[in-house]
Write a protein that holds these residues in place. Structure first.
Motif, mmCIF file in Angstrom:
data_model
loop_
_atom_site.group_PDB
_atom_site.id
_atom_site.type_symbol
_atom_site.label_atom_id
_atom_site.label_comp_id
_atom_site.label_asym_id
_atom_site.label_seq_id
_atom_site.Cartn_x
_atom_site.Cartn_y
_atom_site.Cartn_z
ATOM 1 N N THR A 214 0.002 -6.573 0.254
ATOM 2 C CA THR A 214 0.789 -5.643 1.139
ATOM 3 C C THR A 214 1.952 -4.800 0.430
ATOM 4 N N PHE B 80 1.786 -0.748 0.380
ATOM 5 C CA PHE B 80 3.071 -0.172 0.873
ATOM 6 C C PHE B 80 3.709 0.766 -0.111
ATOM 7 N N GLU B 81 3.975 0.341 -1.228
ATOM 8 C CA GLU B 81 4.632 1.337 -2.324
ATOM 9 C C GLU B 81 3.828 2.431 -2.649
ATOM 10 N N SER C 152 1.733 3.961 -0.445
ATOM 11 C CA SER C 152 1.683 4.973 0.362
ATOM 12 C C SER C 152 2.986 5.455 0.683
ATOM 13 N N TYR C 153 3.843 4.712 0.802
ATOM 14 C CA TYR C 153 5.305 5.121 1.133
ATOM 15 C C TYR C 153 6.021 6.476 0.217
ATOM 16 N N LEU D 114 7.830 7.285 5.796
ATOM 17 C CA LEU D 114 7.304 6.628 6.973
ATOM 18 C C LEU D 114 7.222 7.526 8.216
#
Length: 73
Positions: free
Chosen positions: A44, A48-49, A51-52, A57
Motif C-alpha cells: 500500500t 500510494f506514493e 499514485s500520489y 489526492l
C-alpha cells in the motif's frame, strides 16, 4: 549481494526451524496474519506514493474513497 543473502537467509532459517519444531496452530495463524498485514501495508505504501506524486489526492463526491487525480483532465 550481501543484502540479498541476508534477506534470503530468513527463508532458509524459517524452513529449517519449521522442519525441526512443531508450532501450535494458533501461534502459526497469528504469525501468518501479522506477516500478511505487513506485506499488504508495504504494498500500500509503495503504490500510494507512486499514485500520489503525479496528481495528488482528489475526493469524488459520489464515492467516499480517495483516488489519484487524473493528469489528463
Amino acid at each position: 549481494m550481501i543484502f540479498g543473502v541476508i534477506a534470503s537467509s530468513a527463508l532458509v532459517i524459517g524452513a529449517l526451524v519449521g522442519g525441526w519444531f512443531t508450532i501450535p496452530k494458533r501461534v502459526l495463524a497469528a504469525m501468518l496474519a501479522f506477516a500478511a498485514g505487513a506485506l499488504i501495508t508495504a504494498l500500500t505504501f509503495e503504490l500510494f506514493e507512486k499514485s500520489y506524486h503525479p496528481g495528488g489526492l482528489i475526493v469524488d463526491r459520489a464515492t467516499p474513497d480517495f483516488r489519484p487525480a487524473d493528469p489528463h483532465h
